[in-house]
Design an enzyme around this catalytic site. Structure first.
Site, PDB file in Angstrom:
ATOM      1  N   SER A 105      48.904  38.199  44.421  1.00 36.16           N
ATOM      2  CA  SER A 105      47.987  39.335  44.537  1.00 36.16           C
ATOM      3  C   SER A 105      46.724  38.924  45.279  1.00 36.16           C
ATOM      4  CB  SER A 105      47.610  39.797  43.129  1.00 36.16           C
ATOM      5  OG  SER A 105      46.463  40.614  43.162  1.00 36.16           O
ATOM      6  N   LYS A 161      47.714  33.956  38.952  1.00 36.32           N
ATOM      7  CA  LYS A 161      48.492  34.130  40.185  1.00 36.32           C
ATOM      8  C   LYS A 161      48.275  32.931  41.118  1.00 36.32           C
ATOM      9  CE  LYS A 161      50.584  38.173  39.711  1.00 36.32           C
ATOM     10  NZ  LYS A 161      52.061  38.241  39.659  1.00 36.32           N
ATOM     11  N   TYR A 189      43.716  37.089  35.600  1.00 34.89           N
ATOM     12  CA  TYR A 189      44.919  37.484  36.348  1.00 34.89           C
ATOM     13  C   TYR A 189      44.981  36.762  37.694  1.00 34.89           C
ATOM     14  CZ  TYR A 189      47.999  40.702  38.953  1.00 34.89           C
ATOM     15  OH  TYR A 189      48.989  41.265  39.719  1.00 34.89           O
TER      16      TYR A 189
END
Lengths: 321, 321
Positions: free
Chosen positions: A123, A151, A147
């Site tokens: 992402s 990632k 997050y």
């Protein structure tokens, strides 16, 4: 060819399955079987001559990844993940699913000792402010969410496992996928879709951030296109830097709304209510804006050219045109 | 102030302990206790009024990190790690020590729910070729070794845990520390030191790579200086990007040898034998060359200005001048 898809019950996963069952081939090879995995039971659409199986459970649980790799899938799409908002509120869950889940899967592939292609959805959340006006491919990732951190760590594993020859990985950093169909998920980016989707259904939508916010988007259709391209690309063309920032449409929220007005009229855009939300803003203000995505474009990854196109793709794919 | 040092039996760890016992204060506070941890038993030098304790074991083992954090050290230097050569040959050990060991330690601090300063020694091995001529602070890390991958992943954790307020972390990316005293370790970078150290002792040394190789170095004395500076720096000055590339002296191997000849004469440099080694070259050719290190310099991290200075520091500190 046998294909494994983790996170198959998610929005992008379901669209990928539909596309694969329609194409019946991938990367020049006929599809014989598709194995679907998710924490909730994925649907198993029927298709003549293609075996579709569903697996349900926690990818990070002991033995779960090994079971998925037992039949040595030639192509693995690793889409599973806890979304940004949830990874921020639930620290343990985010690290367990996004980091440990990825590592467990990668290790199961490593220990099975064959060399499949692994396509991993990373992402643009790996990037953190401040940014140059256009973010080049060689800009350093400094995530400002858990997050994005998870990632980035999975990206690093993907590169190292590829370098060591355990598998042939390609990581694709997705921009915000917009317009998401269906109900909102817990991603902090959800409003980018809801301000388009809800008004098109005649419903009010809340805009929690200023109209000046710049962000990069690609349609669900483009996201599936990225995955298909990543599956088929020659690894030698990618080289050692296995994680690629995908292209997209960089626009302000104001420009999104102008595009909606062009496509659907002002009666629709009037349904957007501006209700500033400090928690959303705290996350969004550190998000990246525009990307060069030069390497991905050169490698044949394509997205829409304008936000009007993104809205039209949504109307065609979700609202029957 | 109570200080914890992991990897305390290593070369930099031992020099840090000696410096702290000499200074008797750190970051403006009097040192009351120093806890040392390593996989082999660290020495416990005596100092009036400062308690020095040694812990031995595997940092990633269940309960090991919790035991080290039980007395809530105010300052934690996390130096422990498997070196680059060993992490490359022993995949499992590298990930266990460099990734899991760091994560276990960071989680023990998180769960103790206080907010110490954590200084973590990362490495310029987080970078991978190709590079611009001078690598800027905002250049993306794309490691080409498992060691560099593990350091990058620990950096990402350090940033996220700091952002979340679990601790106040500063990661310092060390250049190659040169001249290392004592025996060679398993680091692929060992020859950078041995071509200086062994000839100064009248012994032959092997140069396994071309003289044109460019690399960045700082003395062990500077490495300790970096740690002390990282311990004392105001976290607000560092901002959200917690991992800093340290300054150093960027030179070719040929320039290293010329400096040695200036400092010690040609009878010494004649002891260097060029014996190309493909395995070392395969690693070294992907290593970074020169760094801008602008942020670190602005934040008060200082290194030598020339390789002559680095050699003189070695002669003063290790060979009694």
């Amino acid at each position: 060819m046998r294909i494994l898809i983790t996170g198959a019950a998610g929005m992008v996963g379901r669209k990928l399955v539909a596309r694969l069952l329609q194409d019946r081939q991938l990367a020049g090879r006929t599809i014989a079987a598709i194995d679907l995995h998710d924490i909730v039971a994925p649907e198993t659409p029927q298709a003549d001559g293609i075996s579709v199986r569903a697996f349900t459970g926690d990818l990070a649980a002991a033995g779960a990844s090994e079971a998925l790799i037992a039949d040595r899938p030639d192509m693995i799409f690793h889409l599973a993940g806890v979304v940004s908002g949830e990874a921020e509120t639930n620290f343990d869950l985010g690290y367990r699913v996004n980091l440990d889940g990825s590592r467990t899967l990668f290790d199961a592939i490593r220990l099975a000792n064959y060399k499949p292609r692994v396509v991993f959805t990373s992402s643009i959340a790996v990037f953190g402010a401040p940014f140059p006006e256009v973010i080049p491919d060689e800009f350093h990732p400094t995530p400002m969410t858990s997050y994005g951190t998870q990632k980035l760590m999975a990206e690093a594993l993907l590169s190292d496992y590829t370098r060591r020859g355990f598998f042939d990985g390609v990581g694709i950093r997705l921009p915000t996928i917009c317009v998401r169909p269906g109900k909102p998920n817990k991603a902090a980016s959800g409003f980018f879709s809801s301000i388009i989707r809800e008004p098109l259904h005649g419903q009010e939508a809340v805009l929690p951030v200023p109209r000046s916010v710049v962000h990069t988007h690609a349609s669900p259709r483009s996201a599936v296109g990225f995955l298909i391209r990543a599956a088929g690309i020659d690894g030698a063309l990618v080289g050692p830097r296995r994680n690629l920032t995908m292209p997209g449409v960089g626009v302000t929220v104001g420009e999104q709304i102008e595009a909606l007005e062009r496509v659907a009229g002002s009666a629709v855009t009037k349904l957007i209510r501006e209700v500033p939300d400090a928690a959303t803003w705290a996350i969004v203000q550190n998000w990246p804006t525009r990307f060069e995505a030069r390497r991905a474009r050169e490698l044949g990854f394509t997205a829409e050219q304008s936000f009007d196109e993104i809205i039209r793709a949504h109307i065609e794919d979700e609202l029957g045109g």
